[in-house]
Motif scaffolding. Structure first.
Motif, short mmCIF file in Angstrom:
data_model
loop_
_atom_site.label_atom_id
_atom_site.label_comp_id
_atom_site.label_asym_id
_atom_site.label_seq_id
_atom_site.Cartn_x
_atom_site.Cartn_y
_atom_site.Cartn_z
N SER A 14 30.48 74.49 27.16
CA SER A 14 30.58 75.96 27.20
C SER A 14 30.84 76.51 28.58
O SER A 14 31.30 77.63 28.72
CB SER A 14 29.34 76.67 26.65
N MET A 47 19.83 72.91 20.01
CA MET A 47 20.73 73.11 21.15
C MET A 47 20.18 74.09 22.18
O MET A 47 20.93 74.68 22.95
CB MET A 47 22.12 73.60 20.67
N SER A 102 25.89 71.39 24.06
CA SER A 102 25.38 72.66 24.57
C SER A 102 24.96 72.52 26.02
O SER A 102 24.35 71.53 26.42
CB SER A 102 24.18 73.12 23.75
#
Lengths: 343, 343
Positions: free
Chosen positions: A280, A226, A252
Motif C-alpha cells: 500500500s 491485517m 498490508s
DNA sequence: CTGTTAGCGCATTCAT
DNA sequence: ATGAATGCGCTAACAG
C-alpha cells in the motif's frame, strides 16, 4: 441584517423581470442577453444571493453530488483515492461527499441509504464485506439506476464497473524481489476474510515462488485482520514455532509494521536475517527504521479512474451499460527493509 | 423494473389515505394510529420507497447536515476529529459531510460556498488562514445565522464558539519534560504562519524555559511550514551553524520526523545526544525508531466537543449567543525519543 | 386521528 | 429574448 434569504424572485422583482429570466441568467443560458445577465449577476451580489442547491436538485432530479464510501478515511490510501475522485469531479462541477463504513456491513448499509436519500447522482465504494449476502443493498442502488463504481475491494457479484490495481502483479513483483535478494523461505501475511484483493496477492505470492522453483510451505502463511496487532501475532507465531523463514511479504503495511516491531524486540536483524515487504505504501513506511519496501497502489490515479468510470455510466444513454474494468499497474517501492544485496 | 420513483403519494393512493398521513406515519408522528403506521411502513417497503431528503430539506428549511472543513483529511488528527463529530451527530440523526481546504484560503472559500449552497445546518472548521482578511467569508456564514464552530486552528476574530486544547500547557509539559531529562539547550520548531495554536505552543516553550531558569536562545527557534522537509531543513541548519543543542521540541510530528531523519543520517544519537518531542501524536510516532514522544490532542473528544457546541448554537433561541470556548487538556505521551533517564 | 391546502426555491415547457 | 405556468416531493398549518 437582511436575515431573510434572498431568492431568484427577489432579484427578479428588483429588476422588474421574472424569476425564469433570473434563473436562466444565473445558469448562463445563451438565450439571455448579456445586458440582463450582467444586471442579474450584480443584483445577486448586491442582495447577497445564495443559490439553493436543494431546490435545484429537487427540481432537476439530480444533485451534482457523488457519494464515496470507504472503510475508513484515516487510511492514507483511501484519503488519496478521495482526492483523485475530487479532482475529476470538481472539474465537472460535481461535489463529493465522503462516508465511512468503519469496516462493518451494517454501517455500510446505513451509509448507502443516507446517500440514496440525499439523492447523490452516483456512488463510488470500496466494499467492506466479502460474502454475497454483504452486497444485497447494492442491488437497490443499481436497480434505481444510480451509477455505482467499485474500487480496490471489489467483487464481480455486483454487475458494475470497477477499478483495481493488478494485485496479483504487485504481489508477484514483491515476492520475486525477495527471491532475487536471495530469500527462499518467504512467509506471507494475508487477510482471513477472502476479499478478492487478498486472494490475488496470495496468488501472486504463490506463483512467484512456483516460477522460481521455491517450494510453497503452507505453514509460512498467516491469516489475520491485517492490522498491526495481527502482524505482531503472526510474527510471534512464526518465531515461536521455529519455522525457518528469511522474509515476510505482507498484504498490508500495518501488519508488516507489527512484524518489524516483534523482530526488533527479538533482536532479529532486518533485512539481513529477515527481509520485509508490505503493501500500500502508506506514508509511515518511509518513516520506519529501516524504511519499509512496499507496493504503490497509485491511489490518486485510482480515484481519478473511478470518477471517470462514474461519468461514463452517467452519460451513457442505454440503461444497461456493460460493466467496465480499469486495471492499474502497481509499482514496487524498494527500501532498506528488503535490500540484502547492494546494487 | 419499476424504475419510476415511488413517492409518499404512491403509498397514499394504494392505501386510500392522503400523503400527509403517510408523511406523518413515516415520521412516527404520535397522532397517527398504530394501524395506519404499520400499513404505511409495509407498503413503503413493498413499493421500495426511498425518502427524498432533498424535498424534506427544502420544505423544512434544514438539511440535517453538518459541514466540516479540515485542511486535509489524511492527517490522522483531522480524521479523528471527524469521527468525534460523527459520533455525536449521528446520535441526533444528523449527517456529516467532509470537505478539504487543502491549505489554501481560496479552496476554503469555495468549500464554504458549496456547503452554504447545500444548505448545511452548520459548519465546523479548522481554519486555513491566519490573517484577518482570511476570515471574511465566514462573516457570510454567521450573518446568515448558520451556526459556526471552530476547532484547533481557531481565531477570536470571528465571534463564534470554538474548541481547542490547551496548546500552551501541552508545549509547557513537553518542554518541562525535556528539562527534567537534563536538557538545557532545547531547540523549537514552529510554524512561520502565526496561527494561534503555534503561538501558544511557542509561549509554553518559552515559559517553561523561563520558569526553570534556562536562558532563551533565539537562534534555537526555527520557523517553517511544519512539514517533514521543514524539520529536515531546520535540523540541518542547527547542525551546520554549530549551534549547540541537546533537544528539539517541535510543534509538529512531521517536522520532528524530519529532524530524526537528519540526525540519524549524521549519526547523532537519539535521545542521548539530542532528545526529541513532537506534537499531535500522529500514529506513525509510535512506529519510528526510537518511538517519538508527542502530545496527545484528544482529537475524538475535540470533535465531540465541537459537535456539542454546534448543537447548543442550533438549539439556542436567541439570535446572538455568547460564543463558548471549550478547552481540552493535552497529554504528554512519553516514548523513547526523549527518555535519557531510566525511571 | 386524518384530510385540505399551500408553498419551500428552482428549472423548464410552452408561449409570445 | 423574456414571461407564465407548473411541479419536483415533502411537511406543516389549519380544519374537522
Amino acid at each position: 441584517m437582511n436575515s431573510k434569504k434572498t431568492t431568484i424572485h427577489d432579484i427578479a422583482e428588483k429588476l422588474n423581470i421574472t424569476a425564469s429570466t433570473v434563473s436562466r441568467a444565473l445558469n448562463n443560458n445563451p438565450r439571455i442577453s448579456e445586458a440582463t445577465k450582467k444586471a442579474v449577476l450584480t443584483m445577486a451580489k448586491d442582495l447577497n444571493y445564495q443559490p439553493n442547491n436543494l431546490a435545484a436538485a429537487l427540481r432537476k432530479g439530480k444533485s451534482q453530488l457523488i457519494g464515496i464510501i470507504v472503510p475508513r478515511i484515516n487510511r492514507s490510501f483511501f484519503s488519496a483515492v478521495v482526492r483523485g475522485v475530487e479532482e475529476v469531479a470538481n472539474q465537472l462541477n460535481y461535489r463529493v461527499v465522503v462516508s465511512q463504513s468503519l469496516e462493518t456491513v451494517e454501517n455500510e448499509i446505513a451509509v448507502v441509504n443516507t446517500l440514496l436519500n440525499a439523492r447523490v447522482d452516483g456512488i463510488i465504494v470500496s466494499l467492506v464485506g466479502e460474502k454475497s449476502t454483504d452486497y444485497e443493498h447494492y442491488e437497490n442502488v443499481t436497480k434505481k439506476g444510480v451509477p455505482l463504481v467499485l474500487f480496490d475491494r471489489t467483487t464481480t457479484e455486483i454487475g458494475t464497473s470497477q477499478v483495481i490495481i493488478d494485485d496479483y502483479l504487485g504481489a508477484y513483483m514483491a515476492t520475486e524481489h525477495l527471491i532475487k535478494q536471495g530469500c527462499t523461505k518467504i512467509a506471507h501475511f494475508t487477510h482471513k476474510k477472502r476479499f478478492n484483493i487478498y486472494n490475488e496477492r496470495y496468488r501472486g505470492y504463490v506463483e512467484a515462488l512456483k516460477n522460481h522453483n521455491i517450494p510453497f510451505n503452507e505453514s509460512l502463511v498467516c491469516e489475520g485482520n491485517m492490522q498491526l496487532e495481527d502482524g505482531r501475532n503472526c510474527t510471534k507465531r512464526l518465531l515461536d514455532t521455529d519455522n525457518d523463514f528469511d522474509a515476510i511479504f505482507s498484504s498490508s503495511d500495518y501488519a508488516i509494521m507489527g512484524a518489524m516491531q516483534v523482530l526488533k524486540e527479538r533482536n532479529v536483524k532486518i533485512p539481513e536475517e529477515v527481509a520485509l515487504v508490505g503493501f500500500s505504501n502508506e506514508p509511515f513506511t518511509s518513516f520506519t527504521d529501516p524504511p519499509l519496501t512496499s507496493v504503490n497502489q497509485f491511489p490518486i490515479e485510482m480515484g481519478q479512474a473511478a470518477a471517470e468510470l462514474f461519468f461514463e455510466m452517467l452519460n451513457s444513454t442505454k440503461k444497461k451499460l456493460i460493466p467496465q474494468k480499469t486495471v492499474l499497474q502497481p509499482e514496487l517501492i524498494v527500501r532498506a527493509s528488503s535490500l540484502k544485496l547492494e546494487h
